[in-house]
Design a protein around this motif. Structure first.
Motif, PDB file in Angstrom:
ATOM      1  N   GLY A 138       1.025  -1.230   0.002  1.00 22.65           N
ATOM      2  CA  GLY A 138      -0.050   0.079  -0.104  1.00 22.65           C
ATOM      3  C   GLY A 138       1.030   1.138  -0.279  1.00 22.65           C
ATOM      4  O   GLY A 138       2.108   1.271   0.462  1.00 22.65           O
ATOM      5  N   ARG A 141      -2.213   8.404  -0.108  1.00 23.86           N
ATOM      6  CA  ARG A 141      -2.927   9.043  -1.105  1.00 23.86           C
ATOM      7  C   ARG A 141      -2.105   9.685  -2.179  1.00 23.86           C
ATOM      8  O   ARG A 141      -2.529  10.011  -3.162  1.00 23.86           O
ATOM      9  CB  ARG A 141      -4.054   9.976  -0.460  1.00 23.86           C
ATOM     10  N   LEU A 203       4.841   1.751  -7.295  1.00 24.09           N
ATOM     11  CA  LEU A 203       3.257   1.507  -6.839  1.00 24.09           C
ATOM     12  C   LEU A 203       2.792   2.977  -7.025  1.00 24.09           C
ATOM     13  O   LEU A 203       3.297   3.795  -6.521  1.00 24.09           O
ATOM     14  CB  LEU A 203       3.413   0.707  -5.353  1.00 24.09           C
ATOM     15  N   PRO A 204       1.842   3.138  -7.780  1.00 20.57           N
ATOM     16  CA  PRO A 204       1.227   4.415  -7.908  1.00 20.57           C
ATOM     17  C   PRO A 204       0.366   4.975  -6.403  1.00 20.57           C
ATOM     18  O   PRO A 204       0.304   4.160  -5.590  1.00 20.57           O
ATOM     19  CB  PRO A 204      -0.062   4.261  -8.903  1.00 20.57           C
ATOM     20  N   GLN A 205       0.634   6.176  -6.397  1.00 19.12           N
ATOM     21  CA  GLN A 205      -0.060   6.668  -5.152  1.00 19.12           C
ATOM     22  C   GLN A 205      -1.428   6.403  -5.067  1.00 19.12           C
ATOM     23  O   GLN A 205      -2.082   6.111  -6.004  1.00 19.12           O
ATOM     24  CB  GLN A 205       0.020   8.248  -5.064  1.00 19.12           C
ATOM     25  N   THR A 207      -2.898   3.729  -3.924  1.00 17.40           N
ATOM     26  CA  THR A 207      -3.121   2.422  -4.492  1.00 17.40           C
ATOM     27  C   THR A 207      -2.718   1.306  -3.284  1.00 17.40           C
ATOM     28  O   THR A 207      -1.718   1.209  -2.767  1.00 17.40           O
ATOM     29  CB  THR A 207      -2.004   2.138  -5.628  1.00 17.40           C
ATOM     30  N   ARG A 209      -2.000  -3.128  -3.594  1.00 14.68           N
ATOM     31  CA  ARG A 209      -2.021  -3.903  -4.428  1.00 14.68           C
ATOM     32  C   ARG A 209      -2.037  -5.118  -3.821  1.00 14.68           C
ATOM     33  O   ARG A 209      -1.063  -5.466  -2.818  1.00 14.68           O
ATOM     34  CB  ARG A 209      -0.518  -3.844  -5.467  1.00 14.68           C
ATOM     35  N   ASP A 219      -5.143  -4.285  -8.329  1.00 18.77           N
ATOM     36  CA  ASP A 219      -4.784  -2.967  -7.848  1.00 18.77           C
ATOM     37  C   ASP A 219      -6.191  -2.197  -7.471  1.00 18.77           C
ATOM     38  O   ASP A 219      -7.059  -2.256  -8.232  1.00 18.77           O
ATOM     39  CB  ASP A 219      -3.901  -2.149  -8.571  1.00 18.77           C
ATOM     40  N   THR A 220      -6.296  -1.896  -6.305  1.00 17.00           N
ATOM     41  CA  THR A 220      -7.402  -0.754  -5.913  1.00 17.00           C
ATOM     42  C   THR A 220      -7.067   0.672  -5.793  1.00 17.00           C
ATOM     43  O   THR A 220      -5.906   0.812  -5.198  1.00 17.00           O
ATOM     44  CB  THR A 220      -8.089  -1.365  -4.879  1.00 17.00           C
ATOM     45  N   ARG A 221      -7.480   1.672  -6.564  1.00 13.97           N
ATOM     46  CA  ARG A 221      -7.116   2.959  -6.319  1.00 13.97           C
ATOM     47  C   ARG A 221      -8.301   3.499  -5.387  1.00 13.97           C
ATOM     48  O   ARG A 221      -9.431   3.590  -5.711  1.00 13.97           O
ATOM     49  CB  ARG A 221      -7.158   3.861  -7.668  1.00 13.97           C
ATOM     50  N   TYR A 222      -7.838   3.950  -3.998  1.00 13.18           N
ATOM     51  CA  TYR A 222      -8.698   4.136  -3.133  1.00 13.18           C
ATOM     52  C   TYR A 222      -9.006   5.474  -2.891  1.00 13.18           C
ATOM     53  O   TYR A 222      -9.917   5.845  -1.707  1.00 13.18           O
ATOM     54  CB  TYR A 222      -8.178   3.484  -1.774  1.00 13.18           C
ATOM     55  N   GLN A 224      -9.348   9.625  -4.931  1.00 15.12           N
ATOM     56  CA  GLN A 224      -9.177  10.549  -5.871  1.00 15.12           C
ATOM     57  C   GLN A 224     -10.071  11.709  -5.913  1.00 15.12           C
ATOM     58  O   GLN A 224     -11.508  11.444  -6.217  1.00 15.12           O
ATOM     59  CB  GLN A 224      -9.305   9.903  -7.209  1.00 15.12           C
TER      60      GLN A 224
END
Length: 593
Positions: A138, A141, A203-205, A207, A209, A219-222, A224
């Motif tokens: 993880g 944000r 790992l994207p911000q 996110t 995995r 992946d879950t983008r939690y 935005q």
């Protein structure tokens, strides 16, 4: 704040524990206060600790809860860990430490990967489930804490720094052409998931995995923010000033959570001065503040001590001031580049590195003003982009912000190395086409804050401070403040030459001279003007055998740059020569052939 590492095997083999130990040991500067390694089944985890919360060995990592059957490594700080701990205790959990790491461990056991939505802070973590073999990664944000990955068919490795992955070995170090295009288009920025190395990803911000035992992942983008308006506040400037001041006050208060002394990096600009003023309002006394300057070069001043002194006197801080002589720059430049996870262009990386070296003698945690210009539209290029129609925002952004055109990028590179299409502009268009973001400015700030920022100013501060075991916290990137600012009407942010609503808040609590001063930055004149020691290092790197063998840049173009170092500038006025040289010097420093 620490350094984490790990390996997960998918082929039934055991992790390479020696490789995990090499990764862990390479990050000693990030965590000088402790070291640990854990291995079970197909998973191994490593950790270097910087003691900030719970200074006892009870907070050591990797941290295992045998009853829950999970082990975790964690980098960062959960600012609301006390509130979460109280909630978890009410649900029956019992704690053996006072650390925020254990709160993460219990929160994961209670709520699974979705626990990230309850965390207020900056973090990167890995959680291993003993019985299922599942590993969960993880990242916070806004990408304040880094997490790098390299993967092949047999295993996944991850670490808080890219050089740590190189220390483990087996990384594909060929260059990623799309990433190089981004680097030369966006002032040295390469956005997640890419890095300049084809074999390393980020790992994207925002996110999480989830990696299963067989290697499948999801992946879950939690998080935005929508960048749309809030009807309850409307367009009333006074309501927005009150709401944002309260949110900033909360953000600053949250970041004082620590069991060690906390200071502030005080440049004398609006952003860091607001932090000091709000802490004074909270009753903080004898607050340590730190400022640094350089000797002037080519008629350009290298310090802003007048303003930082003004703020320090106004709020009676314990102020520390450092003047760096120019003859220290060559060695400092080498050290700063060695501390970079990825190549960086902004010369204030050297300033942060030198400042952190001094600050760490007195403090282990500092607050700084990074992120305010992106969140509140403080840069000079925002107004012309904001004037565009929403549909034209991508091209307005690319034409205003990017360093050079696609054709100019291709001309810098060895023939045939550039992608055929303008991949950087394509990414801008794709991001701005996502739902939400009502206006051109909304789309622009969403792009900057949620795509570019983590890999320029945020990464720069993390790398340079953590090289000295100093934890930097960024109140302007508080999740609640960013959500509120995202909804703020564009005209309130653009007012008064940018950051208008922040300037209005500043007038309530700061000297007017600080609020209305010309916009400054962290100047390093010797780098900006290519002083002789810096130019010599640049020439040495670009004409070295390694550079010629690599063949990344067109040699005729390099010769032109070296012949006229000050004559070639990007659209934003930065040195093209320094941008080219920074990449080559970093590759050589990391031993990449």
């Amino acid at each position: 704040m620490c350094g984490l590492s790990g390996e997960v095997r998918f082929d039934g083999g055991r992790p390479d524990l020696a490789a995990v130990e090499r990764m862990t040991d390479s990050m000693e500067e990030r965590g000088p206060d402790g070291r640990g390694v854990w291995c079970q089944g197909a998973v191994a985890l490593g950790h270097r600790r910087l003691k900030i919360i719970d200074l006892s060995e009870c907070g050591a990592q990797p941290m295992t809860d045998p009853q829950l059957g999970i082990t975790a490594v964690f980098n960062g700080c959960v600012y609301n860990y006390r509130e979460l701990r109280h909630r978890l205790e009410g649900l029956g959990h019992r704690f053996f430490s006072e650390s925020d790491t254990e709160v993460l461990l219990k929160a994961y056991a209670q709520w699974g990967p979705g626990c990230v939505e309850l965390l207020v802070g900056m973090f990167a973590f890995a959680v291993a489930e003993h019985h299922t073999g599942r590993v969960v990664l993880g990242r916070d944000r806004l990408g304040i804490k880094p997490l790098y990955l390299t993967r092949d068919g047999e295993r996944l490795r991850f670490a808080s720094s890219l050089p740590a992955l190189l220390a483990a070995g087996g990384v594909d170090t060929s260059l990623d052409p799309v990433a190089v295009h981004q680097y030369l288009s966006w002032h040295g920025t390469v956005v997640a998931p890419r890095t300049v190395l084809a074999g390393v990803r980020k790992l994207p911000q925002g996110t999480v995995r989830v990696i299963e035992r067989d290697g499948t992942e999801h992946d879950t983008r939690y998080w935005q923010p929508s960048y749309t308006r809030r009807p309850e506040l409307g367009d009333d400037p006074e309501l927005w000033r009150d709401a944002l001041q309260q949110a900033l006050r909360t953000a600053v208060r949250r970041r004082m959570v620590a069991d060690v002394p906390v200071g502030v990096l005080l440049s004398g600009g609006l952003d860091s001065s607001l932090i000091v003023a709000l802490l004074a309002e909270e009753g903080q006394t004898d607050l340590m503040t730190f400022a640094m300057g350089f000797e002037a070069e080519s008629g350009e001043d290298g310090d802003e001590f007048h303003y930082s002194d003004l703020v320090a006197r106004r709020f009676s801080t314990d102020h520390h001031q450092f003047m760096i002589p120019s003859d220290r720059l060559p060695a400092a430049l080498e050290s700063a580049i060695g501390a970079m996870n990825e190549p960086m262009v902004s010369h204030d990386a050297v300033a942060f590195h030198l400042l952190a070296e001094q600050v760490t003698k007195d403090a282990k945690v500092v607050l700084c003003g990074q992120g305010a210009d992106e969140v509140f539209a403080g840069y000079h290029w925002y107004p012309p982009i904001a004037a565009a129609d929403r549909a034209d925002a991508p091209d307005a952004y690319a034409d205003t912000y990017t360093d050079r055109t696609h054709e100019e990028v291709a001309a810098l590179l060895h023939p045939g190395l550039a992608p055929r299409h303008d991949v950087s502009r394509q990414l801008i268009r794709a991001h701005m086409a996502e739902p939400g973001a009502q206006s051109a400015l909304d789309a622009t700030l969403r792009l900057d804050v949620h795509l570019l920022m983590a890999d320029d100013p945020v990464k720069r501060v993390d790398n340079m401070t953590m090289a000295w075991g100093l934890e930097a916290r960024v109140p302007f990137l508080d999740q609640d403040l960013v959500e509120l600012a995202a909804a703020c009407p564009p005209q309130l942010k653009l007012a008064q030459g940018g950051k208008g609503v922040l300037k209005d808040i500043g007038r309530r609590i700061l000297p007017t001279e600080v609020v209305d001063r010309p916009k400054g930055y962290f100047p390093v004149p010797a780098v900006r003007h290519m002083a002789e020691p810096v130019l010599n290092r640049v020439r040495e790197a670009l004409t070295a055998p390694e550079a010629r063998r690599r063949g990344l840049f067109d040699q005729a173009r390099v010769a032109e740059l070296l012949a006229d170092p000050a004559g070639h500038r990007t659209r934003r006025g930065a040195s093209t020569l320094w941008q080219v040289a920074s990449l080559e010097i970093w590759l050589q420093t990391q031993g990449i052939g």
